[in-house]
Every structure is written in C-alpha cells, then in structure tokens.
Design a protein around this motif. Structure first.
Motif, PDB file in Angstrom:
ATOM      1  N   TRP A   1       0.835  -1.111  -0.288  1.00  0.00           N
ATOM      2  CA  TRP A   1       0.022   0.252  -0.093  1.00  0.00           C
ATOM      3  C   TRP A   1       0.734   1.060  -0.013  1.00  0.00           C
ATOM      4  O   TRP A   1       1.750   1.302   0.713  1.00  0.00           O
ATOM      5  CB  TRP A   1      -0.927   0.113   1.187  1.00  0.00           C
ATOM      6  N   ALA A   2       0.528   2.145  -0.725  1.00  0.00           N
ATOM      7  CA  ALA A   2       1.366   3.573  -0.590  1.00  0.00           C
ATOM      8  C   ALA A   2       0.502   4.373   0.052  1.00  0.00           C
ATOM      9  O   ALA A   2      -0.597   4.629  -0.060  1.00  0.00           O
ATOM     10  CB  ALA A   2       1.187   4.123  -2.180  1.00  0.00           C
ATOM     11  N   VAL A   3       1.154   5.078   1.198  1.00  0.00           N
ATOM     12  CA  VAL A   3       0.615   5.937   2.053  1.00  0.00           C
ATOM     13  C   VAL A   3       1.149   7.177   2.076  1.00  0.00           C
ATOM     14  O   VAL A   3       2.250   7.451   2.543  1.00  0.00           O
ATOM     15  CB  VAL A   3       0.668   5.366   3.372  1.00  0.00           C
ATOM     16  N   PRO A   4       0.499   8.313   1.214  1.00  0.00           N
ATOM     17  CA  PRO A   4       1.191   9.294   1.072  1.00  0.00           C
ATOM     18  C   PRO A   4       1.777  10.064   2.447  1.00  0.00           C
ATOM     19  O   PRO A   4       2.924  10.617   2.228  1.00  0.00           O
ATOM     20  CB  PRO A   4       0.008  10.230   0.348  1.00  0.00           C
ATOM     21  N   ARG A   5       1.133  10.272   3.328  1.00  0.00           N
ATOM     22  CA  ARG A   5       1.488  11.069   4.424  1.00  0.00           C
ATOM     23  C   ARG A   5       2.095  10.160   5.493  1.00  0.00           C
ATOM     24  O   ARG A   5       2.619  10.592   6.598  1.00  0.00           O
ATOM     25  CB  ARG A   5       0.139  11.552   5.156  1.00  0.00           C
ATOM     26  N   GLY A   6       2.232   8.851   5.301  1.00  0.00           N
ATOM     27  CA  GLY A   6       2.987   7.748   6.090  1.00  0.00           C
ATOM     28  C   GLY A   6       2.058   7.534   7.338  1.00  0.00           C
ATOM     29  O   GLY A   6       0.934   7.849   7.572  1.00  0.00           O
ATOM     30  N   PRO A   7       2.644   6.588   8.034  1.00  0.00           N
ATOM     31  CA  PRO A   7       1.706   6.218   9.357  1.00  0.00           C
ATOM     32  C   PRO A   7       1.663   7.047  10.346  1.00  0.00           C
ATOM     33  O   PRO A   7       2.572   7.937  10.460  1.00  0.00           O
ATOM     34  CB  PRO A   7       2.534   4.832   9.792  1.00  0.00           C
TER      35      PRO A   7
ATOM     36  N   ALA B   1      -4.556   5.142   1.922  1.00  0.00           N
ATOM     37  CA  ALA B   1      -3.538   4.093   1.300  1.00  0.00           C
ATOM     38  C   ALA B   1      -3.990   3.757   0.244  1.00  0.00           C
ATOM     39  O   ALA B   1      -5.345   3.409  -0.008  1.00  0.00           O
ATOM     40  CB  ALA B   1      -3.415   2.984   2.398  1.00  0.00           C
ATOM     41  N   VAL B   2      -3.035   3.539  -0.912  1.00  0.00           N
ATOM     42  CA  VAL B   2      -3.485   2.899  -2.082  1.00  0.00           C
ATOM     43  C   VAL B   2      -2.931   1.802  -2.345  1.00  0.00           C
ATOM     44  O   VAL B   2      -1.700   1.485  -2.420  1.00  0.00           O
ATOM     45  CB  VAL B   2      -2.924   3.979  -3.374  1.00  0.00           C
ATOM     46  N   PHE B   3      -3.879   0.589  -2.582  1.00  0.00           N
ATOM     47  CA  PHE B   3      -3.372  -0.719  -2.774  1.00  0.00           C
ATOM     48  C   PHE B   3      -2.512  -0.870  -4.185  1.00  0.00           C
ATOM     49  O   PHE B   3      -2.910  -0.272  -5.067  1.00  0.00           O
ATOM     50  CB  PHE B   3      -4.510  -1.691  -2.963  1.00  0.00           C
ATOM     51  N   THR B   4      -1.425  -1.256  -3.950  1.00  0.00           N
ATOM     52  CA  THR B   4      -0.466  -1.338  -5.083  1.00  0.00           C
ATOM     53  C   THR B   4      -0.124  -2.554  -5.796  1.00  0.00           C
ATOM     54  O   THR B   4      -0.622  -3.675  -4.847  1.00  0.00           O
ATOM     55  CB  THR B   4       0.883  -0.417  -5.078  1.00  0.00           C
ATOM     56  N   THR B   5       0.800  -2.829  -6.532  1.00  0.00           N
ATOM     57  CA  THR B   5       1.299  -4.234  -6.942  1.00  0.00           C
ATOM     58  C   THR B   5       2.013  -4.942  -6.130  1.00  0.00           C
ATOM     59  O   THR B   5       2.713  -4.331  -5.232  1.00  0.00           O
ATOM     60  CB  THR B   5       2.324  -4.031  -8.298  1.00  0.00           C
ATOM     61  N   ASP B   6       1.795  -6.234  -6.084  1.00  0.00           N
ATOM     62  CA  ASP B   6       2.835  -7.057  -5.152  1.00  0.00           C
ATOM     63  C   ASP B   6       4.270  -6.804  -5.404  1.00  0.00           C
ATOM     64  O   ASP B   6       4.738  -6.692  -6.405  1.00  0.00           O
ATOM     65  CB  ASP B   6       2.242  -8.536  -5.196  1.00  0.00           C
ATOM     66  N   HIS B   7       5.070  -7.095  -4.515  1.00  0.00           N
ATOM     67  CA  HIS B   7       6.572  -7.003  -4.699  1.00  0.00           C
ATOM     68  C   HIS B   7       7.144  -8.235  -4.052  1.00  0.00           C
ATOM     69  O   HIS B   7       6.686  -9.046  -3.236  1.00  0.00           O
ATOM     70  CB  HIS B   7       7.209  -5.984  -4.002  1.00  0.00           C
ATOM     71  N   ASP B   8       8.253  -8.590  -4.885  1.00  0.00           N
ATOM     72  CA  ASP B   8       9.061  -9.967  -4.562  1.00  0.00           C
ATOM     73  C   ASP B   8       9.543  -9.740  -2.897  1.00  0.00           C
ATOM     74  O   ASP B   8      10.024  -8.369  -2.719  1.00  0.00           O
ATOM     75  CB  ASP B   8      10.324 -10.096  -5.329  1.00  0.00           C
ATOM     76  N   LEU B   9       9.646 -10.648  -2.331  1.00  0.00           N
ATOM     77  CA  LEU B   9      10.427 -10.589  -0.883  1.00  0.00           C
ATOM     78  C   LEU B   9      11.743  -9.985  -0.812  1.00  0.00           C
ATOM     79  O   LEU B   9      11.866  -9.276   0.258  1.00  0.00           O
ATOM     80  CB  LEU B   9      10.084 -11.902  -0.187  1.00  0.00           C
ATOM     81  N   GLU B  10      12.499 -10.266  -1.945  1.00  0.00           N
ATOM     82  CA  GLU B  10      13.741  -9.759  -2.102  1.00  0.00           C
ATOM     83  C   GLU B  10      13.628  -8.085  -1.884  1.00  0.00           C
ATOM     84  O   GLU B  10      14.574  -7.529  -1.548  1.00  0.00           O
ATOM     85  CB  GLU B  10      14.449 -10.153  -3.122  1.00  0.00           C
ATOM     86  N   TYR B  11      12.598  -7.632  -2.344  1.00  0.00           N
ATOM     87  CA  TYR B  11      12.735  -6.109  -2.451  1.00  0.00           C
ATOM     88  C   TYR B  11      12.718  -5.559  -1.126  1.00  0.00           C
ATOM     89  O   TYR B  11      12.989  -4.340  -0.854  1.00  0.00           O
ATOM     90  CB  TYR B  11      11.558  -5.709  -3.041  1.00  0.00           C
TER      91      TYR B  11
END
Length: 171
Positions: A32-38, A48-58
C-alpha cells in the motif's frame, strides 16, 4: 517455531513522496502507498492506495531507481520487522491474511524498530485507510515520520540517498 511474516516500510520519493507499507502474504509483499505515512494517533485515518505485489527480496532494497517497474526515485528502508495477523471474523476465528485483504479489512500487530502495536487497513471504495489501533503503542503526541526520518539500514534520509546517487556514490 512457526514462520513470522515480515513487514517493511519504505520511504519512496517517486512522482510524490510516500511511504510504501508492505506485508508478507503467501511469499510476496502486499503493498500500500501511504502518502502521509503512518500515524501513531488512532483518530487519524491515512489514505492508503493498494499497489502491485513486490518480491520478498525487495524488502531490503535501498537506492535510486532510474526506470523501474516499481517506480523511479530514491528509496530507503524506513522501518522493518515482523508482524502477526490479528484479523478475526464474526465468530472470532482468525482470518487468513489474503482472505482479510480480499474482504477489505486486515488487522495486524507490528514488531518493528519504529512502528509497534496494532494497525488496520480498511478498504473504502477504490482506496484504503490505514489506522493505528488504540493500544499501549498509540501516541497522539508523537509525529513518528517527522522525528524518525532516517533509514534503519543505511542511516540516510531520503534526500541523502538521492544526493548520493547524483554524486555517483554507492548506495
């Protein structure tokens, strides 16, 4: 001992500065992208904007993306740790994280360096909200994103990470 899934919060200076909150679910990082942070204030609801899955290595990536499938710009690992799923259904049975996300409400306990305590993502139409749960770790007086600007891995701020790439230094 059972596997404790990881979480990572990356500060990303892409088109717009934002925090990417990523939780390990079935071998990928749900993001999730959170513009103002937690916020540590339970009365504050953060977009919070749901975004693409990322590999665990990221999860451990820091540096500057030029042209990436994950977006351009500087990235630091702002916080990381493990989490516990707290999502329950109406019968108080534990709901699996992927199912909770699919249903639009995911509650979890973070055990990080900067973020601890319970949090929840709740879907509201196309977007989501991130809210700190009222618990012993809630603190309406602390602006965690302002007082803790540095990477927990490199110790750099997002500006220092971007400058190091411009200067041709290793990141």
């Amino acid at each position: 001992m059972s596997h404790r899934p990881i979480f990572v919060v990356q500060l990303h200076d892409a088109r717009r500065l934002h925090y990417d909150i990523r939780l390990e679910v079935h071998g990928v990082l749900k993001s999730w992208a959170v513009p103002r942070g937690p916020s540590l204030d339970p009365s504050v609801k953060r977009l919070a904007v749901f975004t693409t899955d990322h590999d665990l290595e990221y999860a451990s990536y820091e540096g500057v993306h030029a042209d990436s499938k994950y977006g351009s710009g500087a990235v630091i690992v702002w916080d990381a740790g493990v989490y516990t799923n707290l999502t329950r259904d109406d019968r108080q049975q534990l709901v699996e994280p992927a199912t909770a996300i699919e249903r639009g409400h995911f509650k979890f306990q973070l055990y990080g360096v900067k973020l601890t305590g319970a949090w929840a993502f709740t879907r509201t139409g196309a977007d989501w909200l991130l809210v700190k749960v009222r618990d012993d770790d809630a603190d309406p007086e602390r602006d965690i994103t302002s007082i803790e600007p540095r990477s927990m891995l490199s110790g750099l701020t997002i500006g220092e990470m971007a400058a190091s790439a411009r200067d041709g230094q290793e990141t």
